[in-house]
Design a protein around this motif. Structure first.
Motif, PDB file in Angstrom:
ATOM      1  N   ASP A  92       0.806  -1.215   0.000  1.00 41.56           N
ATOM      2  CA  ASP A  92       0.000   0.000   0.000  1.00 41.56           C
ATOM      3  C   ASP A  92       0.842   1.271   0.000  1.00 41.56           C
ATOM      4  OD1 ASP A  92      -2.418  -1.371  -0.030  1.00 41.56           O
ATOM      5  OD2 ASP A  92      -2.506  -1.509   2.154  1.00 41.56           O
ATOM      6  N   GLU A 111      -0.863   5.008  -0.261  1.00 39.08           N
ATOM      7  CA  GLU A 111      -0.804   5.885   0.898  1.00 39.08           C
ATOM      8  C   GLU A 111      -0.244   7.265   0.549  1.00 39.08           C
ATOM      9  OE1 GLU A 111       1.516   3.625   3.607  1.00 39.08           O
ATOM     10  OE2 GLU A 111      -0.164   2.328   4.230  1.00 39.08           O
ATOM     11  N   GLU A 121      -6.241   8.922   1.791  1.00 36.99           N
ATOM     12  CA  GLU A 121      -7.349   7.980   1.909  1.00 36.99           C
ATOM     13  C   GLU A 121      -8.523   8.326   0.996  1.00 36.99           C
ATOM     14  OE1 GLU A 121      -8.475   7.775   5.972  1.00 36.99           O
ATOM     15  OE2 GLU A 121      -6.581   6.865   6.641  1.00 36.99           O
ATOM     16  N   LYS A 122      -8.598   9.569   0.548  1.00 37.73           N
ATOM     17  CA  LYS A 122      -9.751  10.003  -0.251  1.00 37.73           C
ATOM     18  C   LYS A 122      -9.276  10.653  -1.549  1.00 37.73           C
ATOM     19  CE  LYS A 122     -13.485  11.360   1.754  1.00 37.73           C
ATOM     20  NZ  LYS A 122     -14.513  12.145   2.463  1.00 37.73           N
TER      21      LYS A 122
END
Length: 301
Positions: free
Chosen positions: A198, A202, A206-207
């Motif tokens: 990830d 990252e 997160e959005k």
């Protein structure tokens, strides 16, 4: 949401194409010389990756083979086709049909979703044309519907067409399936870099924003003079493109030579964007970023 007071054209390209009574093109759309395309582009050998096998994490040799293909695609072209991607053919076909039906609607219906605030100020989302910054700007021969699809709680559903009735549900399902594709590919790229799965995801939070663009290229009386989309590179992390099965024209520039991108029904074309190169690439993996893209087409989609 982006908005600005700028100069812009007075009608969509679709309306302009319908009104032209002679084989001519307004000067602001002429972006190519008469003889620029005399040489026929070669077909690009776009790598094809089975991402069902690529995403298999049980140590299978098949996954390693697909990972090697991914590395080769990133280092050679910066784009590739994916198969076994999990997006049902019925969803892909339905999305294509729904987008065509939207652009076939009367102008007054499409203008309900306009990307002009008060008929003047441009906003990123909605239906219309790209932003026009000056009267001297060379314009693309295309109209667009541009919508934010992720994060879901930031969708402007008032700009999502209500007709055809299938449009919203199909776009939601297509977005959900493509999220699995893009997240899986980014994780596979991280593994090639010997990073945590990830790590790349990252870097973008997160959005992260995801947009859907639907482009319409009306028939042009002088297609040799215009671009549906001018040569450009994508400023995104990556682009997941569903190409029309019957309309060609997408080209890629590499080492000063333009290549035709082939049409392979029910595959997805993945283009690695500028942000991926800037934010994540180390000396262990060099993504090919000399590519520029254009669309030369005189057919409706």
């Amino acid at each position: 949401m982006e908005s600005t007071g700028v100069a812009r054209r007075t009608s969509t390209v679709q309306e302009l194409a319908s009104a032209l009574g002679k084989p001519d093109v307004p000067a602001q759309y002429v972006s190519r010389g008469h003889h620029e395309n005399d040489q026929q582009p070669a077909a690009v050998p776009v790598p094809v990756i089975d991402i069902g096998r690529l995403f298999n994490q049980d140590g299978a040799a098949a996954a390693d083979d697909e990972a090697a293909k991914l590395r080769q695609a990133l280092e050679s072209w910066g784009l590739f086709l994916v198969t076994n991607h999990g997006v049902d053919t019925s969803v892909m076909d339905g999305m294509m049909v729904a987008s065509r039906e939207f652009f076939r609607q009367p102008p007054e219906e499409k203008q309900r979703y306009t990307n002009l605030i008060g008929g003047e100020r441009f906003q990123l989302e909605g239906y219309g044309t790209d932003r026009v910054n000056s009267s001297e700007q060379i314009l693309d021969w295309s109209d667009r519907l541009y919508l934010k699809v992720e994060p879901e709680d930031e969708r402007s559903l008032a700009l999502w067409p209500a007709h055809p009735q299938t449009f919203r549900n199909l776009l939601h399902e297509f977005t959900t399936k493509c999220r699995v594709v893009k997240d899986g590919l980014v994780r596979a790229m991280a593994r090639l870099l010997e990073l945590d799965n990830d790590y790349i995801i990252e870097q973008f939070g997160e959005k992260a924003d995801t947009y859907a663009r639907f482009s319409y290229y009306p028939e042009c009386p002088r297609p040799e003079l215009v671009f549906g989309l001018k040569p450009h590179s994508d400023g995104s992390v990556l682009t997941v493109l569903m190409v029309d099965d019957t309309v060609g024209g997408l080209q890629i520039l590499r080492d000063g030579v333009w290549f035709d991108v082939p049409i392979v029904p029910h595959t997805l074309l993945i283009n690695i964007g500028d942000q991926t190169e800037v934010n994540t690439i180390t000396s262990t993996l060099t993504v090919c970023q000399s590519n520029r893209y254009c669309l030369c087409s005189s057919s409706k989609i």
